[in-house]
Design an enzyme around this catalytic site. Structure first.
Site, PDB file in Angstrom:
ATOM      1  N   ARG A  91       7.461  -4.110  -2.297  1.00  0.00           N
ATOM      2  CA  ARG A  91       6.686  -4.071  -3.536  1.00  0.00           C
ATOM      3  C   ARG A  91       7.614  -4.058  -4.753  1.00  0.00           C
ATOM      4  O   ARG A  91       7.276  -4.610  -5.795  1.00  0.00           O
ATOM      5  CB  ARG A  91       5.783  -2.831  -3.551  1.00  0.00           C
ATOM      6  CG  ARG A  91       4.913  -2.665  -4.792  1.00  0.00           C
ATOM      7  CD  ARG A  91       3.831  -3.696  -4.915  1.00  0.00           C
ATOM      8  NE  ARG A  91       3.006  -3.812  -3.726  1.00  0.00           N
ATOM      9  CZ  ARG A  91       1.920  -4.563  -3.621  1.00  0.00           C
ATOM     10  NH1 ARG A  91       1.526  -5.289  -4.670  1.00  0.00           N
ATOM     11  NH2 ARG A  91       1.228  -4.634  -2.500  1.00  0.00           N
ATOM     12  N   HIS A 335       1.547   0.710   0.192  1.00  0.00           N
ATOM     13  CA  HIS A 335       1.597  -0.224  -0.929  1.00  0.00           C
ATOM     14  C   HIS A 335       3.040  -0.524  -1.293  1.00  0.00           C
ATOM     15  O   HIS A 335       3.379  -1.654  -1.658  1.00  0.00           O
ATOM     16  CB  HIS A 335       0.847   0.368  -2.130  1.00  0.00           C
ATOM     17  CG  HIS A 335       0.561  -0.598  -3.233  1.00  0.00           C
ATOM     18  ND1 HIS A 335       1.323  -0.666  -4.380  1.00  0.00           N
ATOM     19  CD2 HIS A 335      -0.419  -1.544  -3.375  1.00  0.00           C
ATOM     20  CE1 HIS A 335       0.834  -1.586  -5.187  1.00  0.00           C
ATOM     21  NE2 HIS A 335      -0.226  -2.145  -4.604  1.00  0.00           N
ATOM     22  N   CYS A 336       3.904   0.470  -1.172  1.00  0.00           N
ATOM     23  CA  CYS A 336       5.309   0.326  -1.573  1.00  0.00           C
ATOM     24  C   CYS A 336       6.094  -0.641  -0.691  1.00  0.00           C
ATOM     25  O   CYS A 336       7.059  -1.256  -1.150  1.00  0.00           O
ATOM     26  CB  CYS A 336       6.011   1.683  -1.542  1.00  0.00           C
ATOM     27  SG  CYS A 336       5.229   2.962  -2.528  1.00  0.00           S
ATOM     28  N   ILE A 337       5.712  -0.774   0.570  1.00  0.00           N
ATOM     29  CA  ILE A 337       6.502  -1.612   1.482  1.00  0.00           C
ATOM     30  C   ILE A 337       5.909  -3.005   1.653  1.00  0.00           C
ATOM     31  O   ILE A 337       6.382  -3.790   2.475  1.00  0.00           O
ATOM     32  CB  ILE A 337       6.690  -0.939   2.858  1.00  0.00           C
ATOM     33  CG1 ILE A 337       5.366  -0.825   3.620  1.00  0.00           C
ATOM     34  CG2 ILE A 337       7.350   0.418   2.700  1.00  0.00           C
ATOM     35  CD1 ILE A 337       5.547  -0.395   5.078  1.00  0.00           C
TER      36      ILE A 337
END
Length: 345
Positions: A91, A335-337
């Site tokens: 992300r 969401h971050c990855i």
């Protein structure tokens, strides 16, 4: 002949998608030091990839040194491409995809500098991933001089953008830039018309190994006019005050159309701490995919309530959960990855 600059707009995360991009953990901070930690990281990243693959294609960028082992964790349904990596937070290191005026797709390549040139981070390889993924995706690249990450923005698809003062105005990222400067670049690259500045992010994310306040564990916009906010209900947790402050700001604000927000309070998990201190576990940090939502779970009593809320704000989508505790122990969530690539409009 017109010389007007092209116009771009970052669509809502609920818009149809062609695929999701990820990166696979490689030697370093996120992978861990011993074999148990390494297996935990690889297994969790793979679990997210496989959950997404039930809904749409997934491409995983893998460091050349990790390709053989990555294939033992990732099924043949997952596409693998090779590129040198420092870490695995797609992300943030990947591009942000937008629509052009004719409905085609382009990719904004932000400057990435290790979440504000943090002393524990390395980014010489990750800083090239935005351009790499842009090229593989086959869409035009929009170069930006703004130090920014995908986890630092949330949009409604009509020009409303949520950011935090501690990220885009971070002296380690954009020294000397004002809110006006940042808003102008967000307008040029992702079509921002109305930017809401939240004062900060969650407590743990603001500590040494955090991002200094990414918005994607604080608030999201599931549909235009509706904002979903992380709410810590236990006064003993420092995020109790943080979420109160964020709610105050949002209640005093409006969306890009001048309407008051419909605010959906997403409770924090009941788990307050781990061996390192207060946690920043958040259900806000989910990924919307075609027909589904890939959500964080924590083996926590609040998991079921969070799934129910997600089902209500994303009607018609199947909510699939993945245990995100190994991700948050390393500094982020689902969401971050991941980084979604929207379809042509």
């Amino acid at each position: 002949m017109s010389t007007a600059a092209p116009r771009y707009l970052m669509p809502a995360e609920t818009a149809p998608q062609d695929r999701v991009w990820m990166a696979f953990p490689c030697e370093g901070y996120s992978l861990g030091d011993d074999e148990k930690d390494k297996d935990e990281a690889r297994s969790t990243w793979a679990a997210v990839a496989h959950a997404i693959a039930k809904f749409e294609p997934v491409t995983v960028v893998v460091d050349p040194n990790e390709v053989s082992i990555a294939r033992t964790y990732l099924s043949i349904d997952i596409d693998i491409v090779e590129a040198p990596l420092n870490d695995a937070w797609m992300r943030d290191i990947g591009p942000t995809f937008v629509h052009t005026e004719d409905g085609s797709v382009a990719a904004v390549d932000w400057v990435f500098n290790g979440w504000g040139a943090q002393d524990w981070a390395q980014w010489d390889k990750d800083s090239r991933i935005g351009e790499f993924v842009s090229g593989l995706s086959g869409v035009p690249r929009i170069a930006s001089n703004l130090v920014n990450e995908g986890g630092g923005i949330q949009v409604d698809g009509t020009g409303t953008v949520l950011v935090t003062e501690t990220v885009q105005l971070d002296p380690g990222r954009n020294p000397g830039l004002t809110k006006t400067d940042v808003e102008a670049e967000l307008a040029r690259t992702i079509g921002a018309k109305h930017v809401i500045w939240l004062p900060r992010g969650l407590t743990r994310d603001s500590e040494r190994f955090g991002t200094r306040g990414h918005v994607d564990i604080v608030a999201s916009i599931p549909t235009p006019g509706t904002v979903m906010v992380h709410v810590q209900r236990d006064p003993s947790h420092p995020d109790f005050e943080v979420s109160r402050l964020v709610l105050e700001v949002l209640r005093a604000s409006h969306d890009g159309h001048g309407n008051e927000w419909k605010i959906v309070e997403m409770p924090a998990p009941a788990t307050l701490s781990d061996s390192e201190g207060f946690v920043d576990y958040s259900y806000i940090n989910h990924l919307v995919v075609n027909g589904g939502v890939i959500a964080c779970s924590y083996d926590d009593p609040v998991d079921a309530e969070a799934v129910s809320i997600l089902q209500q704000v994303y009607p018609g989508r199947e909510v699939v959960t993945v245990d995100a505790r190994p991700l948050f122990a390393r500094g982020g969530g689902i969401h971050c990855i991941t980084q979604h690539q929207p379809s042509r409009r």
